[in-house]
Scaffold this motif. Structure first.
Motif, short mmCIF file in Angstrom:
data_model
loop_
_atom_site.label_atom_id
_atom_site.label_comp_id
_atom_site.label_asym_id
_atom_site.label_seq_id
_atom_site.Cartn_x
_atom_site.Cartn_y
_atom_site.Cartn_z
N GLY A 102 2.69 -0.04 -16.38
CA GLY A 102 4.14 -0.52 -15.57
C GLY A 102 4.55 -2.00 -15.82
N SER A 103 5.41 -2.31 -15.01
CA SER A 103 5.91 -3.68 -14.89
C SER A 103 5.00 -4.59 -14.24
CB SER A 103 7.15 -3.69 -14.58
OG SER A 103 7.35 -3.51 -13.15
N GLU A 104 5.16 -5.79 -14.37
CA GLU A 104 4.15 -6.72 -13.60
C GLU A 104 4.33 -6.55 -11.96
OE1 GLU A 104 4.65 -10.92 -14.87
OE2 GLU A 104 3.84 -10.38 -17.00
N ARG A 105 5.76 -6.26 -11.77
CA ARG A 105 6.13 -5.85 -10.33
C ARG A 105 5.18 -4.89 -9.72
NH1 ARG A 105 10.36 -7.87 -7.60
NH2 ARG A 105 11.23 -8.64 -9.28
N GLU A 106 5.07 -3.72 -10.69
CA GLU A 106 4.37 -2.57 -9.92
C GLU A 106 2.88 -2.95 -10.09
OE1 GLU A 106 5.16 0.37 -9.02
OE2 GLU A 106 7.33 -0.45 -9.19
N GLU A 107 2.25 -3.62 -10.91
CA GLU A 107 0.94 -4.00 -10.75
C GLU A 107 0.64 -4.92 -9.54
OE1 GLU A 107 -2.36 -6.69 -13.31
OE2 GLU A 107 -0.39 -6.26 -13.92
N ILE A 108 1.48 -5.88 -9.10
CA ILE A 108 1.45 -6.72 -7.97
C ILE A 108 1.49 -5.85 -6.74
CG2 ILE A 108 2.78 -8.60 -6.66
CD1 ILE A 108 3.38 -9.74 -9.45
N LYS A 109 2.49 -4.88 -6.73
CA LYS A 109 2.53 -3.84 -5.55
C LYS A 109 1.28 -3.13 -5.38
CE LYS A 109 5.50 -0.25 -3.91
NZ LYS A 109 6.68 0.78 -4.22
N LYS A 110 0.88 -2.62 -6.70
CA LYS A 110 -0.66 -1.76 -6.41
C LYS A 110 -1.58 -3.00 -5.75
CE LYS A 110 0.39 1.60 -9.88
NZ LYS A 110 -0.05 2.13 -11.10
N ARG A 111 -1.66 -4.06 -6.33
CA ARG A 111 -2.70 -4.96 -5.86
C ARG A 111 -2.54 -5.38 -4.42
NH1 ARG A 111 -5.92 -7.27 -9.83
NH2 ARG A 111 -5.51 -6.58 -11.98
N VAL A 112 -1.48 -5.42 -3.91
CA VAL A 112 -0.88 -5.77 -2.64
C VAL A 112 -1.40 -4.75 -1.79
CG1 VAL A 112 0.76 -6.39 -1.01
CG2 VAL A 112 0.72 -7.69 -3.21
N GLU A 113 -1.09 -3.65 -1.88
CA GLU A 113 -1.56 -2.37 -1.17
C GLU A 113 -2.82 -2.35 -0.89
OE1 GLU A 113 0.46 0.92 -3.17
OE2 GLU A 113 2.46 0.24 -2.25
N SER A 114 -3.58 -2.42 -2.19
CA SER A 114 -5.33 -2.62 -2.26
C SER A 114 -5.54 -3.47 -1.41
CB SER A 114 -5.70 -2.61 -3.74
OG SER A 114 -7.09 -2.76 -3.66
N PHE A 115 -5.23 -4.62 -1.39
CA PHE A 115 -5.61 -5.68 -0.56
C PHE A 115 -5.21 -5.43 0.96
CE2 PHE A 115 -4.71 -9.63 1.83
CZ PHE A 115 -6.06 -10.35 1.45
#
Length: 90
Positions: free
Chosen positions: A49-62
């Motif tokens: 996905g886009s960088e935005r999706e990666e950031i969103k997944k990482r924030v949810e994981s955090f």
């Protein structure tokens, strides 16, 4: 002037006698947590996905990781309070 020193010595002696009279058993935690949360690192093959999706997944994981630690910390604090409550009431 030396009266306060005598009072301090008496207080220390009384405190030491009191602490020696207490019989406490310190319980160690039953088991240490192996791994609090499995790492949520994204490998190159999983990333599509886009960088935005990666950031969103990482924030949810955090956030999930932080909730887990908060819950674990609260459980530990409650267990310690349950353990010492009978001692402090005596």
């Amino acid at each position: 002037m030396h009266d306060w020193k005598n009072e301090l010595d008496a207080l220390v002696a009384e405190t030491m006698a009191f602490t020696k009279s207490l019989k406490l058993e310190i319980q160690l935690p039953r088991s240490l947590p192996k791994e609090a949360v499995e790492r949520g690192d994204l490998s190159a093959s999983e990333y599509d996905g886009s960088e935005r999706e990666e950031i969103k997944k990482r924030v949810e994981s955090f956030k999930a990781h932080q909730k887990h630690f908060t819950r674990e910390r609260e459980e530990y604090a409650n267990s310690q309070l349950r353990r010492i409550r009978p001692i402090t009431r005596a």
